[in-house]
Every structure is written in C-alpha cells, then in structure tokens.
Motif scaffolding. Sequence first.
Motif, mmCIF file in Angstrom:
data_model
loop_
_atom_site.group_PDB
_atom_site.id
_atom_site.type_symbol
_atom_site.label_atom_id
_atom_site.label_comp_id
_atom_site.label_asym_id
_atom_site.label_seq_id
_atom_site.Cartn_x
_atom_site.Cartn_y
_atom_site.Cartn_z
ATOM 1 N N GLU A 89 11.464 1.078 0.725
ATOM 2 C CA GLU A 89 10.468 1.046 1.796
ATOM 3 C C GLU A 89 9.228 1.871 1.459
ATOM 4 O OE1 GLU A 89 11.010 -0.547 5.109
ATOM 5 O OE2 GLU A 89 12.290 -1.579 3.640
ATOM 6 N N ILE A 90 9.340 2.732 0.445
ATOM 7 C CA ILE A 90 8.271 3.683 0.124
ATOM 8 C C ILE A 90 7.233 3.050 -0.796
ATOM 9 C CG2 ILE A 90 7.775 5.906 -0.963
ATOM 10 C CD1 ILE A 90 10.649 6.738 -0.193
ATOM 11 N N GLN A 91 5.965 3.279 -0.506
ATOM 12 C CA GLN A 91 4.867 2.756 -1.308
ATOM 13 C C GLN A 91 4.149 3.888 -2.032
ATOM 14 O OE1 GLN A 91 2.305 0.359 1.147
ATOM 15 N NE2 GLN A 91 4.001 -0.776 2.058
ATOM 16 N N GLU A 92 3.545 3.557 -3.163
ATOM 17 C CA GLU A 92 2.767 4.540 -3.912
ATOM 18 C C GLU A 92 1.679 5.124 -3.008
ATOM 19 O OE1 GLU A 92 3.036 5.597 -7.226
ATOM 20 O OE2 GLU A 92 4.962 4.546 -7.247
ATOM 21 N N GLY A 93 1.506 6.443 -3.076
ATOM 22 C CA GLY A 93 0.489 7.102 -2.270
ATOM 23 C C GLY A 93 0.957 7.550 -0.902
ATOM 24 N N ASP A 94 2.181 7.203 -0.516
ATOM 25 C CA ASP A 94 2.713 7.590 0.795
ATOM 26 C C ASP A 94 2.848 9.108 0.916
ATOM 27 O OD1 ASP A 94 2.902 5.123 1.950
ATOM 28 O OD2 ASP A 94 5.078 4.929 1.759
ATOM 29 N N ARG A 166 5.755 8.002 6.540
ATOM 30 C CA ARG A 166 7.166 7.773 6.839
ATOM 31 C C ARG A 166 7.917 9.103 6.913
ATOM 32 N NH1 ARG A 166 6.907 2.367 5.302
ATOM 33 N NH2 ARG A 166 5.297 2.088 3.699
ATOM 34 N N ALA A 167 8.861 9.165 7.826
ATOM 35 C CA ALA A 167 9.770 10.318 7.911
ATOM 36 C C ALA A 167 11.182 9.829 7.654
ATOM 37 C CB ALA A 167 9.682 10.976 9.284
ATOM 38 N N PHE A 168 11.924 10.596 6.873
ATOM 39 C CA PHE A 168 13.329 10.291 6.603
ATOM 40 C C PHE A 168 14.163 11.446 7.148
ATOM 41 C CE2 PHE A 168 10.876 7.955 3.502
ATOM 42 C CZ PHE A 168 11.453 6.680 3.585
ATOM 43 N N SER A 198 4.941 11.155 12.333
ATOM 44 C CA SER A 198 5.023 10.079 11.347
ATOM 45 C C SER A 198 4.717 8.716 11.959
ATOM 46 C CB SER A 198 6.425 10.038 10.729
ATOM 47 O OG SER A 198 6.713 11.257 10.077
ATOM 48 N N ALA A 199 4.120 7.857 11.141
ATOM 49 C CA ALA A 199 3.828 6.494 11.586
ATOM 50 C C ALA A 199 5.117 5.683 11.745
ATOM 51 C CB ALA A 199 2.895 5.815 10.597
ATOM 52 N N LYS A 200 6.105 5.985 10.896
ATOM 53 C CA LYS A 200 7.374 5.246 10.948
ATOM 54 C C LYS A 200 8.507 6.186 10.570
ATOM 55 C CE LYS A 200 9.041 0.618 9.766
ATOM 56 N NZ LYS A 200 8.712 -0.629 9.022
ATOM 57 N N THR A 201 9.570 6.170 11.356
ATOM 58 C CA THR A 201 10.695 7.081 11.133
ATOM 59 C C THR A 201 11.957 6.306 10.780
ATOM 60 O OG1 THR A 201 9.793 8.730 12.647
ATOM 61 C CG2 THR A 201 12.146 8.871 12.159
ATOM 62 N N TYR A 202 12.580 6.728 9.695
ATOM 63 C CA TYR A 202 13.822 6.106 9.218
ATOM 64 C C TYR A 202 14.977 7.075 9.439
ATOM 65 C CZ TYR A 202 10.728 2.880 6.694
ATOM 66 O OH TYR A 202 9.781 1.955 6.361
ATOM 67 N N LEU A 221 17.512 6.904 21.218
ATOM 68 C CA LEU A 221 17.417 6.057 20.030
ATOM 69 C C LEU A 221 15.972 5.701 19.695
ATOM 70 C CD1 LEU A 221 20.404 3.649 20.768
ATOM 71 C CD2 LEU A 221 20.382 5.611 19.229
ATOM 72 N N SER A 222 15.091 5.820 20.658
ATOM 73 C CA SER A 222 13.678 5.496 20.427
ATOM 74 C C SER A 222 12.995 6.487 19.497
ATOM 75 C CB SER A 222 12.923 5.454 21.762
ATOM 76 O OG SER A 222 13.030 6.696 22.436
ATOM 77 N N LEU A 223 13.665 7.582 19.108
ATOM 78 C CA LEU A 223 13.061 8.551 18.202
ATOM 79 C C LEU A 223 12.760 7.922 16.848
ATOM 80 C CD1 LEU A 223 12.362 11.664 17.862
ATOM 81 C CD2 LEU A 223 14.529 11.799 16.613
ATOM 82 N N PHE A 224 13.599 6.978 16.411
ATOM 83 C CA PHE A 224 13.411 6.381 15.091
ATOM 84 C C PHE A 224 13.044 4.902 15.217
ATOM 85 C CE2 PHE A 224 17.881 5.723 16.088
ATOM 86 C CZ PHE A 224 18.114 4.424 15.673
ATOM 87 N N ASP A 225 12.493 4.378 14.115
ATOM 88 C CA ASP A 225 12.087 2.969 14.070
ATOM 89 C C ASP A 225 13.086 2.098 13.329
ATOM 90 O OD1 ASP A 225 9.293 3.210 15.243
ATOM 91 O OD2 ASP A 225 9.181 4.651 13.589
ATOM 92 N N VAL A 226 13.712 2.664 12.287
ATOM 93 C CA VAL A 226 14.618 1.892 11.438
ATOM 94 C C VAL A 226 15.873 2.712 11.157
ATOM 95 C CG1 VAL A 226 14.924 0.699 9.232
ATOM 96 C CG2 VAL A 226 12.669 0.740 10.329
ATOM 97 N N LEU A 227 17.030 2.094 11.317
ATOM 98 C CA LEU A 227 18.303 2.712 10.960
ATOM 99 C C LEU A 227 18.737 2.159 9.615
ATOM 100 C CD1 LEU A 227 20.961 4.279 11.490
ATOM 101 C CD2 LEU A 227 21.763 2.285 12.772
ATOM 102 N N VAL A 228 18.909 3.043 8.636
ATOM 103 C CA VAL A 228 19.381 2.626 7.313
ATOM 104 C C VAL A 228 20.799 3.139 7.154
ATOM 105 C CG1 VAL A 228 18.895 2.566 4.842
ATOM 106 C CG2 VAL A 228 17.022 2.928 6.461
ATOM 107 N N THR A 229 21.735 2.213 6.984
ATOM 108 C CA THR A 229 23.142 2.592 6.848
ATOM 109 C C THR A 229 23.756 1.817 5.686
ATOM 110 O OG1 THR A 229 25.219 2.944 8.063
ATOM 111 C CG2 THR A 229 24.021 0.888 8.513
ATOM 112 N N ASP A 230 25.063 1.908 5.518
ATOM 113 C CA ASP A 230 25.712 1.278 4.369
ATOM 114 C C ASP A 230 26.389 -0.024 4.755
ATOM 115 O OD1 ASP A 230 28.680 1.966 5.055
ATOM 116 O OD2 ASP A 230 27.619 3.869 5.228
#
Length: 250
Positions: A89-94, A166-168, A198-202, A221-230
């Motif tokens: 999800e990470i882009q150069e310059g982030d 982005r915040a992780f 952050s503009a987007k929180t993971y 749950l609204s604290l984050f934008d995307v949930l990344v799990t396994d």
Amino acid sequence: MNFQHRKRLIVQTVEERGSAEVHELADLLQTSEMTVRRDLTQLAASGLIYRTHGGAMKVSLATDTHRFANKTAVNAGLKDYICQLAAQEIQEGDVLFMDCGSTVFRLCQFIRNKRVTVVTNSLPVVAELMSSEVSVNLVGGEVDKERQAVHGLMAEEHMARYRANRAFIGVDGISLQNGLSAHSEKEASTAITMARQSAKTYLLCDSSKLETNKYFYFAPLSLFDVLVTDNEAKPDVVNAYRQASITIIN
C-alpha cells in the motif's frame, strides 16, 4: 474429549501462539468455557501454562508480558504475511506513522529500500531502519523501557506537528460490538494521535485478535480505514466485518 486430549491441545496452542483466550480454546476444543477455565487452572498448577485474566500465556513469556522481543516473536509468520500486504500500500515519497506494536515492527523489513519517511515512537523501529533508505523521525518524550517506546504528553504534541499519508497501528483486541481495546492506555493514546494526523490509517492485526476484547476500550472501529489481517481469519468473521462496511485486506 477427555482431559488428557484437551490438555495436549491447550498446551500446544498456547506454545504456538504465545497466548490464547478462554473463548478461543472453547471453540477449538468444542467444549464450554467453564470446562476450559477448569482445565487452565489445573495446567497452571502443573506449571505447563501461565494463567491470565482472560485465558493463558506461554510460561516463557510470563516473566514480562510486555517485553518487546517476546511479543514480536509470537505469531511471527502471520505478522510477516500481514506486513507484506501492508507494504504494498506504500508509495515512494510517503510519510508514515508507525506505532510501537510488535506487528507494525515487522513492517520494517519490507520498506527498507523504499524512499519514505517514518515518524515513530518505537525504539526497535528506529534501530531497524537506521541503516536503510528510510528517513526516520523519532518521537520525543518519556521512554518506556519495557515497551521500548516513547509515550506521554510530549510525544503526543510531537506527533501532532506532523501529517502523514498513512499510519500503521497495532491493537490488542478488536470486536464489532466494542471496537478497539488494549492492554495499555499509553499505546492506545499513541494510536489515536497517529490516526488523527494521517490521511489513511491501517490496522495491522493478526487473526487471533479478531473478536477479542481486552480490558481497556479506547476507540470505535471508525478510527481506522483498512484492516490488514492474515489468511487464517475465519471466513464468517471476515464476512461479518465486510458486512459492517469495514475494508479488509487479507
């Protein structure tokens, strides 16, 4: 299933995961939570596991439940899988916020060669990225030696001066009914501040934490934008989260 069979499965599960909740073991053993609690009491008395308020912990981790080296080793394979997905999800310059969670730490290995800036309160993250292509900004404030992280009012004021793409962040527990929960108010306040800036929180969260509740509830749950799990997350749980309009990457 008799006690000896349950005993073997409980000890094996706790050894593999580092810790397990009563309800997780009850589901695994297809028995009641009351039976699991009774089994855990006997196993703890025998020194095979360490009894915690909501379940059990691997004995070798029990001497210091917050020692970072121990935490990051629990479910390491799942955490690496999650961080591989997150790194895409990470882009150069982030500009990135990374908190002091043990899962978030394992993101370091996948961003070492990216030209990004990381703002973090985690001493292990700083140490890991010092010799990489990443520009590192260490949050200032009071050092928590056990968690190897910087916390407190000054740390929050430091983070509030920055904006990130982005915040992780990590979490100790997440549930549809109660939102996000943690073992520590310190780590919770850091997660809230990073998400706010952050503009987007993971949210990086291995599947063992889905539908679990810790003692301190700190955010909806609204604290984050995307949930990344396994990919070991139960399909019915994943579907329930998606039906609740939560974006999931797994």
